[in-house]
Design a protein around this motif. Structure first.
Motif, PDB file in Angstrom:
ATOM      1  N   ASN A   1      13.751 -15.479 -19.664  1.00 42.32           N
ATOM      2  CA  ASN A   1      14.168 -14.387 -20.547  1.00 42.32           C
ATOM      3  C   ASN A   1      12.979 -13.838 -21.329  1.00 42.32           C
ATOM      4  OD1 ASN A   1      16.479 -12.903 -21.214  1.00 42.32           O
ATOM      5  ND2 ASN A   1      16.678 -13.947 -23.168  1.00 42.32           N
ATOM      6  N   ALA A   2      12.160 -14.754 -21.856  1.00 40.11           N
ATOM      7  CA  ALA A   2      10.962 -14.345 -22.595  1.00 40.11           C
ATOM      8  C   ALA A   2       9.973 -13.625 -21.677  1.00 40.11           C
ATOM      9  CB  ALA A   2      10.300 -15.565 -23.224  1.00 40.11           C
ATOM     10  N   SER A   3       9.842 -14.106 -20.440  1.00 33.16           N
ATOM     11  CA  SER A   3       8.922 -13.505 -19.477  1.00 33.16           C
ATOM     12  C   SER A   3       9.320 -12.062 -19.172  1.00 33.16           C
ATOM     13  CB  SER A   3       8.909 -14.325 -18.185  1.00 33.16           C
ATOM     14  OG  SER A   3       8.068 -13.724 -17.210  1.00 33.16           O
TER      15      SER A   3
ATOM     16  N   TYR B   1      20.368 -12.787 -31.675  1.00 36.41           N
ATOM     17  CA  TYR B   1      20.374 -11.951 -32.872  1.00 36.41           C
ATOM     18  C   TYR B   1      19.021 -11.323 -33.200  1.00 36.41           C
ATOM     19  CZ  TYR B   1      24.861 -14.151 -33.263  1.00 36.41           C
ATOM     20  OH  TYR B   1      26.124 -14.596 -32.984  1.00 36.41           O
ATOM     21  N   ALA B   2      17.949 -11.723 -32.522  1.00 36.92           N
ATOM     22  CA  ALA B   2      16.643 -11.088 -32.721  1.00 36.92           C
ATOM     23  C   ALA B   2      16.185 -10.550 -31.365  1.00 36.92           C
ATOM     24  CB  ALA B   2      15.652 -12.078 -33.319  1.00 36.92           C
ATOM     25  N   ASN B   3      15.254 -11.242 -30.717  1.00 40.28           N
ATOM     26  CA  ASN B   3      14.832 -10.880 -29.358  1.00 40.28           C
ATOM     27  C   ASN B   3      14.064 -12.051 -28.754  1.00 40.28           C
ATOM     28  OD1 ASN B   3      11.889 -10.581 -29.960  1.00 40.28           O
ATOM     29  ND2 ASN B   3      12.613  -8.889 -31.246  1.00 40.28           N
ATOM     30  N   PRO B   4      13.813 -12.030 -27.443  1.00 36.28           N
ATOM     31  CA  PRO B   4      13.126 -13.157 -26.796  1.00 36.28           C
ATOM     32  C   PRO B   4      11.736 -13.441 -27.344  1.00 36.28           C
ATOM     33  CG  PRO B   4      14.230 -11.821 -25.155  1.00 36.28           C
ATOM     34  CD  PRO B   4      14.309 -11.051 -26.454  1.00 36.28           C
ATOM     35  N   LEU B   5      11.065 -12.421 -27.906  1.00 33.86           N
ATOM     36  CA  LEU B   5       9.740 -12.659 -28.502  1.00 33.86           C
ATOM     37  C   LEU B   5       9.862 -13.607 -29.686  1.00 33.86           C
ATOM     38  CD1 LEU B   5       6.703 -11.883 -28.561  1.00 33.86           C
ATOM     39  CD2 LEU B   5       7.331 -10.115 -30.227  1.00 33.86           C
ATOM     40  N   ILE B   6      10.852 -13.399 -30.543  1.00 37.57           N
ATOM     41  CA  ILE B   6      11.077 -14.271 -31.700  1.00 37.57           C
ATOM     42  C   ILE B   6      11.437 -15.678 -31.231  1.00 37.57           C
ATOM     43  CG2 ILE B   6      12.437 -14.606 -33.788  1.00 37.57           C
ATOM     44  CD1 ILE B   6      10.548 -12.126 -33.758  1.00 37.57           C
TER      45      ILE B   6
END
Length: 309
Positions: free
Chosen positions: A195-197, A261-266
């Protein structure tokens, strides 16, 4: 076996990075967590009496690290790192913390009680804290967080408690299925990294320069603060147990919450934390093994010396 497990965990990171397409399966993360939490709840005895003042202090420290880190970076004008610090620092005690405490030869009951205090305490507080951290205190977000926690925490508790009473032998199931639980966690890590990738590939041009190493450093600093702070809270009697339960985190839960609630970067904050706290755990276990071997050699040498007298 330990070597194979480390290899599997490392492989999950690598495979996840090179399989961004697996991000389409991120809905599975929630249910993988439900399965792992169910196994934990089968083993945990729900008793308020076992919770000490130390455990409540650990819960307060948990909140202080997460909200304190968030506040520092918000004052510095960096919302991304503020949310990274929040979701990394606010993470409650890991399900595996009692296991590591036992392997270190310390009080497992202390760690189990800390797990209960921090996980139940944070489950109550998350609906209030997450909307503040992400800058969206709308009632709909509050209700949504409660709904998510009812699934990932409420369902395992609702299933495990009656099963323990109706079928006591079920408490042995996690021991029999420990490999299944581990590889369930590996699968969750794979999906989280995938997901982060995907997020990084899509948003690479829009990301602040050097953000990845900054997230890694923030995560590492929080890890150091947690293990060192826990050692201070525990005092002479429980310094190792307290250090472990504040430092070893249930990252899978907050990674899921960060993605939702935020995003994969967080979510990379608690993801990097997986590396840092497992690295420290490996070092502690290795040092314990070294001390035990040294002690056995001294005992053997003493016996030989006494035998020659």
């Amino acid at each position: 076996m330990a070597y194979l497990r480390n290899l599997a965990l490392f492989g999950a990171f690598i495979a996840g990075y090179f399989c961004p397409w697996a991000a389409s399966l991120n809905w599975l993360i929630r249910w993988l967590i439900v399965g792992m939490m169910f196994m934990v709840m089968l083993q945990v005895k729900f008793t308020v009496r076992s919770i000490r003042v130390h455990h409540l202090i650990i819960l307060l420290a948990n909140i202080a690290v997460g909200m304190g880190g968030w506040g520092i970076f918000m004052l510095a004008g960096n919302r991304e790192l503020a949310e990274v610090a929040f979701f990394t620092g606010i993470t409650p005690t890991a399900t595996a913390a009692p296991v590591i405490v036992g392997l270190l030869g310390e009080r497992v009951d202390y760690a189990v009680s800390a797990f209960l205090a921090t996980n139940l305490g944070m489950a109550v507080l998350f609906p209030f804290l997450i909307p503040i951290a992400i800058g969206n205190p709308a009632p709909t977000v509050f209700a949504d967080v409660i709904g998510s926690l009812c699934i990932v925490v409420g369902i395992p508790v609702a299933l495990a408690v009656p099963l323990r009473k109706l079928y006591p032998a079920a408490t042995e199931l996690p021991k029999r299925c420990k490999n299944l639980s581990f590889f369930t966690w590996v699968a969750a890590i794979f999906l989280i990294i995938a997901n982060a990738s995907q997020f990084l590939r899509e948003q690479q041009a829009n990301l602040p320069p050097g953000i990845l190493w900054k997230i890694a450093v923030v995560s590492l600093l929080i890890c150091i603060v947690n293990f060192a702070g826990g050692r201070m809270i525990g005092g002479k009697k429980f310094f190792r147990e307290s250090s472990q339960v504040l430092g070893q985190k249930n990252t899978t839960l907050t990674i899921f919450l960060a993605i939702t609630y935020a995003n994969p970067l967080i979510a990379l904050g608690p993801t990097f934390y997986v590396i840092w706290h497992n690295g420290w755990n490996a070092w502690q276990l290795q040092m314990r093994t070294f001390r035990e071997r040294k002690k056995r050699r001294r005992v053997t040498l003493l016996k030989k010396t006494q035998g020659n007298v």
